[in-house]
Design a protein around this motif. Structure first.
Motif, PDB file in Angstrom:
ATOM      1  N   PRO A  29       0.823  -1.210   0.000  1.00 14.10           N
ATOM      2  CA  PRO A  29       0.000   0.000   0.000  1.00 14.10           C
ATOM      3  C   PRO A  29       0.857   1.260   0.000  1.00 14.10           C
ATOM      4  O   PRO A  29       1.869   1.340   0.718  1.00 14.10           O
ATOM      5  CB  PRO A  29      -0.806  -0.124   1.299  1.00 14.10           C
ATOM      6  N   ALA A  30       0.455   2.232  -0.795  1.00  9.87           N
ATOM      7  CA  ALA A  30       1.224   3.480  -0.872  1.00  9.87           C
ATOM      8  C   ALA A  30       1.286   4.178   0.471  1.00  9.87           C
ATOM      9  O   ALA A  30       2.229   4.928   0.758  1.00  9.87           O
ATOM     10  CB  ALA A  30       0.602   4.395  -1.925  1.00  9.87           C
ATOM     11  N   SER A  31       0.284   3.925   1.323  1.00 11.81           N
ATOM     12  CA  SER A  31       0.249   4.581   2.630  1.00 11.81           C
ATOM     13  C   SER A  31       1.202   3.949   3.637  1.00 11.81           C
ATOM     14  O   SER A  31       1.442   4.519   4.713  1.00 11.81           O
ATOM     15  CB  SER A  31      -1.178   4.534   3.191  1.00 11.81           C
ATOM     16  N   ALA A  32       1.761   2.780   3.304  1.00  9.47           N
ATOM     17  CA  ALA A  32       2.647   2.092   4.246  1.00  9.47           C
ATOM     18  C   ALA A  32       4.010   2.777   4.287  1.00  9.47           C
ATOM     19  O   ALA A  32       4.680   2.870   3.257  1.00  9.47           O
ATOM     20  CB  ALA A  32       2.810   0.630   3.838  1.00  9.47           C
ATOM     21  N   PRO A  33       4.446   3.256   5.448  1.00  6.97           N
ATOM     22  CA  PRO A  33       5.765   3.894   5.538  1.00  6.97           C
ATOM     23  C   PRO A  33       6.871   2.898   5.194  1.00  6.97           C
ATOM     24  O   PRO A  33       6.780   1.708   5.509  1.00  6.97           O
ATOM     25  CB  PRO A  33       5.856   4.330   6.998  1.00  6.97           C
ATOM     26  N   GLY A  34       7.907   3.399   4.562  1.00  2.00           N
ATOM     27  CA  GLY A  34       9.003   2.531   4.143  1.00  2.00           C
ATOM     28  C   GLY A  34       9.617   1.751   5.276  1.00  2.00           C
ATOM     29  O   GLY A  34       9.985   0.583   5.113  1.00  2.00           O
ATOM     30  N   GLU A  35       9.715   2.384   6.444  1.00  2.00           N
ATOM     31  CA  GLU A  35      10.373   1.704   7.563  1.00  2.00           C
ATOM     32  C   GLU A  35       9.537   0.552   8.107  1.00  2.00           C
ATOM     33  O   GLU A  35      10.044  -0.279   8.877  1.00  2.00           O
ATOM     34  CB  GLU A  35      10.696   2.695   8.680  1.00  2.00           C
ATOM     35  N   GLN A  36       8.268   0.471   7.711  1.00  2.00           N
ATOM     36  CA  GLN A  36       7.421  -0.631   8.169  1.00  2.00           C
ATOM     37  C   GLN A  36       7.367  -1.791   7.185  1.00  2.00           C
ATOM     38  O   GLN A  36       6.770  -2.826   7.479  1.00  2.00           O
ATOM     39  CB  GLN A  36       6.002  -0.111   8.436  1.00  2.00           C
ATOM     40  N   LEU A  37       7.981  -1.630   6.025  1.00  3.56           N
ATOM     41  CA  LEU A  37       7.957  -2.690   5.026  1.00  3.56           C
ATOM     42  C   LEU A  37       9.006  -3.745   5.332  1.00  3.56           C
ATOM     43  O   LEU A  37      10.101  -3.448   5.827  1.00  3.56           O
ATOM     44  CB  LEU A  37       8.222  -2.105   3.636  1.00  3.56           C
ATOM     45  N   THR A  38       8.699  -4.985   5.016  1.00  2.00           N
ATOM     46  CA  THR A  38       9.698  -6.048   5.090  1.00  2.00           C
ATOM     47  C   THR A  38      10.661  -5.902   3.908  1.00  2.00           C
ATOM     48  O   THR A  38      10.350  -5.209   2.920  1.00  2.00           O
ATOM     49  CB  THR A  38       9.034  -7.419   5.022  1.00  2.00           C
ATOM     50  N   PRO A  39      11.827  -6.552   3.950  1.00  2.14           N
ATOM     51  CA  PRO A  39      12.710  -6.514   2.782  1.00  2.14           C
ATOM     52  C   PRO A  39      12.024  -6.987   1.501  1.00  2.14           C
ATOM     53  O   PRO A  39      12.236  -6.400   0.434  1.00  2.14           O
ATOM     54  CB  PRO A  39      13.872  -7.417   3.194  1.00  2.14           C
ATOM     55  N   ASP A  40      11.203  -8.033   1.593  1.00  5.63           N
ATOM     56  CA  ASP A  40      10.476  -8.487   0.408  1.00  5.63           C
ATOM     57  C   ASP A  40       9.565  -7.383  -0.120  1.00  5.63           C
ATOM     58  O   ASP A  40       9.484  -7.167  -1.341  1.00  5.63           O
ATOM     59  CB  ASP A  40       9.636  -9.726   0.738  1.00  5.63           C
ATOM     60  N   GLN A  41       8.883  -6.688   0.769  1.00  7.84           N
ATOM     61  CA  GLN A  41       7.975  -5.617   0.346  1.00  7.84           C
ATOM     62  C   GLN A  41       8.727  -4.432  -0.252  1.00  7.84           C
ATOM     63  O   GLN A  41       8.239  -3.795  -1.192  1.00  7.84           O
ATOM     64  CB  GLN A  41       7.115  -5.170   1.523  1.00  7.84           C
ATOM     65  N   HIS A  42       9.909  -4.147   0.282  1.00  3.56           N
ATOM     66  CA  HIS A  42      10.720  -3.074  -0.296  1.00  3.56           C
ATOM     67  C   HIS A  42      11.043  -3.371  -1.760  1.00  3.56           C
ATOM     68  O   HIS A  42      10.921  -2.499  -2.627  1.00  3.56           O
ATOM     69  CB  HIS A  42      12.024  -2.914   0.493  1.00  3.56           C
ATOM     70  N   VAL A  43      11.458  -4.592  -2.048  1.00  3.83           N
ATOM     71  CA  VAL A  43      11.797  -4.943  -3.420  1.00  3.83           C
ATOM     72  C   VAL A  43      10.535  -4.985  -4.278  1.00  3.83           C
ATOM     73  O   VAL A  43      10.552  -4.546  -5.439  1.00  3.83           O
ATOM     74  CB  VAL A  43      12.565  -6.280  -3.477  1.00  3.83           C
ATOM     75  N   ALA A  44       9.434  -5.487  -3.723  1.00  2.00           N
ATOM     76  CA  ALA A  44       8.182  -5.480  -4.477  1.00  2.00           C
ATOM     77  C   ALA A  44       7.787  -4.063  -4.857  1.00  2.00           C
ATOM     78  O   ALA A  44       7.342  -3.800  -5.988  1.00  2.00           O
ATOM     79  CB  ALA A  44       7.074  -6.146  -3.665  1.00  2.00           C
TER      80      ALA A  44
END
Length: 219
Positions: A104-119
């Protein structure tokens, strides 16, 4: 493991059978040069973004380092970064976007998992601005497993790639380095790259440094 004897290591052009090694090395060096295996749920995700497309779409500008234990390093490049980006938009990102949901665009970067960062990067890849592309249209990635580090191979592989880029008429090549990785920054300075002043749109992320090499003059 101690650094390998460089005399036992071959730098050679990439072969299609090396694709698995690109994925493996990308993961084993994916945490700022350290093993990222424990960080990712999908072990191929980093390679989908940072390694495999070069072997598949720019094989003439991909080289590997192979010793008696197998392929332990690579250097990968795209001759024309803008054309490479367009090709990935047509033929590479679509099936990956279908497989890996966009966080989700609303999800702050620091809350993303490494997999989500790459996604998120797969769905919203950085695009090179025209000004940087005009001066340094090519770009490269290099990764070496620990056994091949500190042996002079990085410099030798870069020279091999630079010669290939010059042969294909590239006027310049750029790369990005994490600002906290002073070892990598020092390596690129030592082999002839120059740290460049960068505008925000020339950096995929704020913590990165921009390096370039003019290939119209001999380094």
């Amino acid at each position: 493991m101690s650094p390998t004897d460089r005399t036992q290591t071959l730098i050679r052009p990439y072969r299609p059978s090396d694709l698995g090694a690109l994925y493996r090395i990308c993961l084993l060096t994916g945490d700022d040069g350290q093993d990222a295996t424990s960080l990712f749920s999908d072990p191929r995700l980093l390679g989908h973004f940072f390694a495999a497309p070069y072997g598949l779409f720019e094989p003439a500008l991909a080289f590997v380092a192979e010793d008696t234990a197998g392929v332990g390093g690579y250097i990968l490049s795209a001759l024309d970064t803008q054309a490479f980006e367009e090709r990935l938009e047509r033929t590479w990102w679509p099936h990956l976007r279908a497989r890996y949901p966009d966080p989700p665009a609303s999800a702050p970067g620091e809350q993303l998992t490494p997999d989500q960062h790459v996604a998120r990067m797969i769905h919203h890849p950085w695009r090179i601005p025209d000004g940087l592309a005009a001066r340094y249209p090519s770009h490269l990635h290099i990764d070496l497993l620990p056994r091949l580090q500190a042996s002079g191979l990085g410099r030798q592989m870069t020279k091999t790639l630079i010669a290939a880029l010059r042969d294909q008429g590239s006027p310049g090549v750029h790369l990005h380095v994490p600002g906290g990785n002073q070892h990598a920054a020092g390596f690129y300075r030592h082999i002839g790259f120059t740290e460049l002043p960068a505008t925000p749109d020339e950096l995929p992320a704020p913590h990165l440094l921009l390096f370039g090499m003019d290939l119209q003059t001999r380094s």
